[in-house]
Motif scaffolding. Structure first.
Motif, PDB file in Angstrom:
ATOM      1  N   LEU A 190      21.242   5.402 -11.757  1.00  0.00           N
ATOM      2  CA  LEU A 190      20.074   5.305 -12.632  1.00  0.00           C
ATOM      3  C   LEU A 190      19.230   4.096 -12.238  1.00  0.00           C
ATOM      4  N   LYS A 191      17.957   4.136 -12.613  1.00  0.00           N
ATOM      5  CA  LYS A 191      17.082   3.002 -12.336  1.00  0.00           C
ATOM      6  C   LYS A 191      17.477   1.826 -13.219  1.00  0.00           C
ATOM      7  N   PRO A 192      17.704   0.652 -12.637  1.00  0.00           N
ATOM      8  CA  PRO A 192      18.108  -0.499 -13.459  1.00  0.00           C
ATOM      9  C   PRO A 192      16.979  -0.958 -14.381  1.00  0.00           C
ATOM     10  N   GLN A 193      17.357  -1.511 -15.513  1.00  0.00           N
ATOM     11  CA  GLN A 193      16.403  -2.041 -16.482  1.00  0.00           C
ATOM     12  C   GLN A 193      16.599  -3.542 -16.586  1.00  0.00           C
ATOM     13  N   ARG A 194      15.478  -4.276 -16.701  1.00  0.00           N
ATOM     14  CA  ARG A 194      15.523  -5.734 -16.755  1.00  0.00           C
ATOM     15  C   ARG A 194      14.777  -6.250 -17.981  1.00  0.00           C
ATOM     16  N   GLN A 195      15.283  -7.337 -18.531  1.00  0.00           N
ATOM     17  CA  GLN A 195      14.602  -8.035 -19.616  1.00  0.00           C
ATOM     18  C   GLN A 195      14.810  -9.534 -19.439  1.00  0.00           C
ATOM     19  N   ILE A 197      22.281 -14.077 -29.005  1.00  0.00           N
ATOM     20  CA  ILE A 197      21.113 -13.276 -28.651  1.00  0.00           C
ATOM     21  C   ILE A 197      21.485 -11.802 -28.687  1.00  0.00           C
ATOM     22  N   SER A 198      20.663 -11.001 -29.316  1.00  0.00           N
ATOM     23  CA  SER A 198      20.866  -9.560 -29.386  1.00  0.00           C
ATOM     24  C   SER A 198      19.781  -8.861 -28.576  1.00  0.00           C
ATOM     25  N   ILE A 199      20.202  -7.982 -27.674  1.00  0.00           N
ATOM     26  CA  ILE A 199      19.247  -7.303 -26.804  1.00  0.00           C
ATOM     27  C   ILE A 199      19.786  -5.908 -26.472  1.00  0.00           C
ATOM     28  N   ASP A 200      18.915  -4.900 -26.479  1.00  0.00           N
ATOM     29  CA  ASP A 200      19.317  -3.517 -26.247  1.00  0.00           C
ATOM     30  C   ASP A 200      18.625  -2.947 -25.019  1.00  0.00           C
ATOM     31  N   PHE A 201      19.275  -1.962 -24.394  1.00  0.00           N
ATOM     32  CA  PHE A 201      18.730  -1.306 -23.210  1.00  0.00           C
ATOM     33  C   PHE A 201      18.800   0.209 -23.387  1.00  0.00           C
ATOM     34  N   VAL A 202      17.810   0.894 -22.793  1.00  0.00           N
ATOM     35  CA  VAL A 202      17.819   2.345 -22.708  1.00  0.00           C
ATOM     36  C   VAL A 202      17.621   2.711 -21.242  1.00  0.00           C
ATOM     37  N   LEU A 203      18.610   3.382 -20.670  1.00  0.00           N
ATOM     38  CA  LEU A 203      18.551   3.792 -19.257  1.00  0.00           C
ATOM     39  C   LEU A 203      18.173   5.264 -19.165  1.00  0.00           C
ATOM     40  N   ILE A 227      22.071   5.694 -22.803  1.00  0.00           N
ATOM     41  CA  ILE A 227      21.645   6.467 -21.639  1.00  0.00           C
ATOM     42  C   ILE A 227      20.937   7.709 -22.126  1.00  0.00           C
ATOM     43  N   GLU A 228      19.652   7.802 -21.798  1.00  0.00           N
ATOM     44  CA  GLU A 228      18.860   8.965 -22.183  1.00  0.00           C
ATOM     45  C   GLU A 228      18.368   9.743 -20.968  1.00  0.00           C
ATOM     46  N   SER A 229      18.529   9.179 -19.784  1.00  0.00           N
ATOM     47  CA  SER A 229      18.117   9.866 -18.558  1.00  0.00           C
ATOM     48  C   SER A 229      19.225  10.799 -18.078  1.00  0.00           C
TER      49      SER A 229
END
Length: 251
Positions: free
Chosen positions: A230-235, A245-251, A57-59
């Motif tokens: 926070l605004k959701p993030q999609r991939q 599977i490895s996957i990262d998110f930044v909110l 979380i950066e926001s």
């Protein structure tokens, strides 16, 4: 009549083939199953995959309401609640497959390690975010030395548990997917959120932001990282059987 040498050789060959066939049939039970077992054990994860990753979380997150107690204790002045422990917002992030379809078959049921619970401690719901599957029951134990009245007016599940004292537990079953916002009639600053899914492919991030969704079947999906404020993030991910599977998110 005396048999000719070629006829005798043919008969001997036939007996030899018959003997080999008999030996093959009698011993097949010993080695044919071992072939089947090796094939079955060679299929990794039973044809499913695990999706893992890290959320950051950066926001800036808008703070929740401050705890202000307007109720006096036995006619005395209003007593401020004990300071609440700092909230780790990473634990309020929910990861889920957004467009998962079961193809007409019923969704598999997950087996939570503990019964879903939202405690009431120091006029705070703990945890403030809970993710469950439809059909699960959520416990609401009161750990404070005064009354609480847990309720929700959400469309996915509305309820009012009434006033109940310390050490009492009341429960609610959630049968429809959606978002349920939980409050307390007595303490207006108390709030929590429950996300209900009709499939088992979701999880809540850990205190370090790590997450893991197991037993995901083969297919192409959109995975969502969701936080209430926070605004959701999609991939988009492509799942192959047996792969991690490895996957990262930044909110």
């Amino acid at each position: 009549m005396k048999e000719s040498p070629p006829r005798i050789r043919s008969l001997l060959a036939a007996f030899t083939v018959l003997g080999l066939l008999t030996a093959f049939i009698s011993n097949s039970g010993n080695w044919l199953p071992s072939i089947g077992n090796s094939i079955a054990s060679a299929a990794p994860n039973g044809g499913f995959a695990t999706v893992r990753g890290i959320v950051k979380i950066e926001s800036k997150i808008q703070p929740r309401s401050h705890a202000i107690n307007f109720y006096s204790r036995r006619g005395g002045p209003a007593v401020p609640p004990k300071p609440a422990d700092p909230i780790n917002e990473l634990e309020s992030v929910v990861l889920y497959l957004d467009d998962f379809k079961a193809g007409g078959a019923p969704f598999p049921r997950r087996s939570p390690s503990v019964e879903p619970t939202i405690r009431q401690v120091n006029e705070t719901f703990i945890p403030q975010m809970l993710a469950i599957q439809t059909g699960e029951m959520v416990r609401f134990p009161n750990g404070d030395p005064f009354f609480h009245n847990v309720f929700s007016l959400s469309g996915a599940r509305s309820f009012d548990l009434g006033r109940y004292p310390k050490n009492q537990v009341r429960s609610v079953k959630f049968d429809r997917p959606g978002i349920v916002k939980v409050f307390c009639h007595i303490h207006s600053h108390m709030n929590a959120v429950i996300r209900i899914f009709d499939h088992p492919y979701f999880c809540r991030a850990g205190s370090d932001g790590s997450f893991s969704i197991a037993q995901v079947p083969e297919g192409t999906y959109t995975i969502v990282a969701w936080h209430e404020r926070l605004k959701p993030q999609r991939q988009v991910i492509r799942v192959q059987p047996g792969e991690n599977i490895s996957i990262d998110f930044v909110l």
